[in-house]
Enzyme design. Structure first.
Site, PDB file in Angstrom:
ATOM      1  N   THR A 149       4.255   1.858   2.280  1.00  0.00           N
ATOM      2  CA  THR A 149       5.567   2.003   1.623  1.00  0.00           C
ATOM      3  C   THR A 149       6.347   3.154   2.260  1.00  0.00           C
ATOM      4  O   THR A 149       7.538   3.021   2.590  1.00  0.00           O
ATOM      5  CB  THR A 149       5.390   2.258   0.109  1.00  0.00           C
ATOM      6  OG1 THR A 149       4.784   1.101  -0.470  1.00  0.00           O
ATOM      7  CG2 THR A 149       6.722   2.531  -0.576  1.00  0.00           C
ATOM      8  N   GLY A 181       0.831  -1.200   0.000  1.00  0.00           N
ATOM      9  CA  GLY A 181       0.000   0.000   0.000  1.00  0.00           C
ATOM     10  C   GLY A 181       0.864   1.247   0.000  1.00  0.00           C
ATOM     11  O   GLY A 181       2.068   1.201   0.297  1.00  0.00           O
ATOM     12  N   CYS A 182       0.241   2.369  -0.339  1.00  0.00           N
ATOM     13  CA  CYS A 182       1.007   3.612  -0.478  1.00  0.00           C
ATOM     14  C   CYS A 182       1.482   4.128   0.882  1.00  0.00           C
ATOM     15  O   CYS A 182       2.690   4.389   1.059  1.00  0.00           O
ATOM     16  CB  CYS A 182       0.172   4.651  -1.203  1.00  0.00           C
ATOM     17  SG  CYS A 182      -1.526   4.782  -0.608  1.00  0.00           S
ATOM     18  N   TYR A 183       0.597   4.241   1.865  1.00  0.00           N
ATOM     19  CA  TYR A 183       1.052   4.696   3.190  1.00  0.00           C
ATOM     20  C   TYR A 183       2.096   3.728   3.755  1.00  0.00           C
ATOM     21  O   TYR A 183       3.138   4.175   4.255  1.00  0.00           O
ATOM     22  CB  TYR A 183      -0.128   4.813   4.160  1.00  0.00           C
ATOM     23  CG  TYR A 183      -1.104   5.946   3.902  1.00  0.00           C
ATOM     24  CD1 TYR A 183      -0.682   7.271   3.899  1.00  0.00           C
ATOM     25  CD2 TYR A 183      -2.451   5.693   3.699  1.00  0.00           C
ATOM     26  CE1 TYR A 183      -1.592   8.310   3.697  1.00  0.00           C
ATOM     27  CE2 TYR A 183      -3.360   6.729   3.499  1.00  0.00           C
ATOM     28  CZ  TYR A 183      -2.922   8.032   3.497  1.00  0.00           C
ATOM     29  OH  TYR A 183      -3.822   9.057   3.305  1.00  0.00           O
TER      30      TYR A 183
END
Ligand SMILES: NC(=O)C1=CN([C@@H]2O[C@H](COP(=O)(O)OP(=O)(O)OC[C@H]3O[C@@H](n4cnc5c(N)ncnc54)[C@H](OP(=O)(O)O)[C@@H]3O)[C@@H](O)[C@H]2O)C=CC1
Ligand SMILES: CC(=O)N[C@@H](CCC(=O)OP(=O)(O)O)C(=O)O
Length: 346
Positions: A152, A148-150
């Site tokens: 990472t 997921g972006c957060y």
């Protein structure tokens, strides 16, 4: 030429995959799918692709998709991904899944934060794909769970300190801000221009955001012990980008110089993690459109807390760029192939 399919190509991460793969010399995109726009040309939906990707979007029929490609990127909402990934794997295709469906190792955790899992046996086989931390496993994986972006931004931000056991694991607070593309392209009232353009808000406050188990899983693996974090996401009026400011108490006194040198050594040779010089902190504008994760570090002299600031583009290192990086590792291509040339906006 590696034949790849982009499933969910009419979404934000799907079109970002096409943008990146256009510059990849070893890949041909042989199939693109959409739910609502099947039959239309992809370049009619995203005119910037005209003359480069004009193929028609197809319905998602997993067997047909698998016939056309060796590697399948699933850029679908969670649940929709686990409805098709097992078929792709059964047909001996490799998959990089951008959804959350295969990121958690424990089916019980998935059920707690999402819903009952439809292919729990695959959770043990999937490799959580942060190449900087798990390159060898990614190389041999049939199924890569793209992070997921957060997560990472937070996992890369804390990895060196946790691996060296320099943090009190009970003291981590991550405060993250995301651009609106993080919520995807489908219409939602909360993401309308007037709702987001002139304000800045926290959401998922109080330990309820579904990225928490994913972040805790990966940080616990790094720390070698189970830890919990406080995490609050925020929505910022910008298209893309994530900035995470992370606070934690070190187990012993540490200087800023030691921090910068620890991180520089840990990420030495990594193409996409840039540790900023002492006294400098990243902006989402530094990484816009690129696969970089920029990290700035300091120690709050009054409280003794370590502060890590990390910035990524949620659609690139936070999704499609990292997916292509994982593909490069899986197929033995140079890890920066197709990624190095992405725009460096001044
Ligand atoms: N946006 C981001 O920054 C990030 C997203 N992710 C994850 O990546 C995945 C894709 O995200 P994103 O691109 O933002 O999402 P979008 O909503 O922008 O796109 C979703 C895509 O999936 C298609 N789709 C939706 N439901 C179905 C279905 N039931 N069957 C077939 N196709 C379907 C959509 O088709 P149609 O256009 O026809 O509706 C569209 O092509 C999600 O799991 C997301 O959580 C991960 C990291 C970052
Ligand atoms: C701004 C925004 O809404 N962001 C999304 C996270 C996007 C994402 O990457 O989530 P998954 O890949 O885990 O689905 C959210 O908070 O749900």
């Amino acid at each position: 030429m590696l034949k790849v399919a982009v499933v969910g190509a009419s979404g934000y991460t799907g079109v970002e995959l096409l943008r990146i793969l256009h510059g990849h010399p070893e890949v041909g995109v042989t199939c693109v799918t959409s739910e609502q726009s099947a039959g239309k040309r992809i370049s009619d939906i995203f005119p910037s692709l005209r003359g480069r990707y004009d193929q028609a979007l197809e319905n998602l029929e997993p067997v047909r998709v698998a016939e056309k490609a060796d590697l399948i990127f699933t850029a679908l909402p969670h649940k929709a991904a686990m409805e098709v990934v097992p078929t792709f794997l059964k047909l001996k295709k490799r998959v990089v899944d951008l959804s959350a469906d295969y990121r958690l190792q424990d089916a019980g955790e998935y059920e707690k934060w999402y819903e009952p899992h439809m292919s729990p046996a695959l959770l043990k086989k999937a490799v959580y794909g942060i190449p900087e931390l798990r390159r060898e496993k990614v190389a041999g994986a049939a199924l890569v769970a793209n992070p997921g972006c957060y997560p990472t931004s937070i996992v890369l931000g804390l990895a060196p300190l946790l691996r060296k056991k320099l943090l009190d694991p009970a003291t981590i607070i991550a405060d993250s801000k995301s651009g609106v593309s993080g919520a995807g392209r489908s219409a939602k009232v909360d993401n309308l221009y007037c709702e987001v353009n002139d304000g800045f808000k926290a959401y998922g406050v109080g330990g309820v955001h579904r990225h928490i188990p994913e972040i805790e899983q990966e940080l616990s693996l790094l720390a070698g012990e189970k830890l919990t974090i406080s995490f609050t996401p925020h929505l910022v009026p910008m298209d893309r980008g994530i900035l995470s400011t992370i606070y934690a108490r070190p187990v012993k006194k540490v200087t800023v110089e030691q921090l910068v040198s620890l991180y520089s050594e840990f990420y030495h040779g990594e193409a996409f993690v840039r540790v900023l010089p002492l006294g400098q902190f990243p902006s989402t504008s530094f990484v816009r459109g690129s696969n970089f994760c920029d990290i700035g570090l300091t120690v709050d002299q009054r409280t003794g807390r370590v502060i890590v600031v990390s910035a990524i583009d949620n659609l690139v290192k936070g999704a499609s760029g990292q997916a292509v990086q994982n593909m490069n590792v899986m197929y033995g291509f140079p890890e920066n192939l197709g990624l190095e040339g992405l725009a460096l906006f001044p």
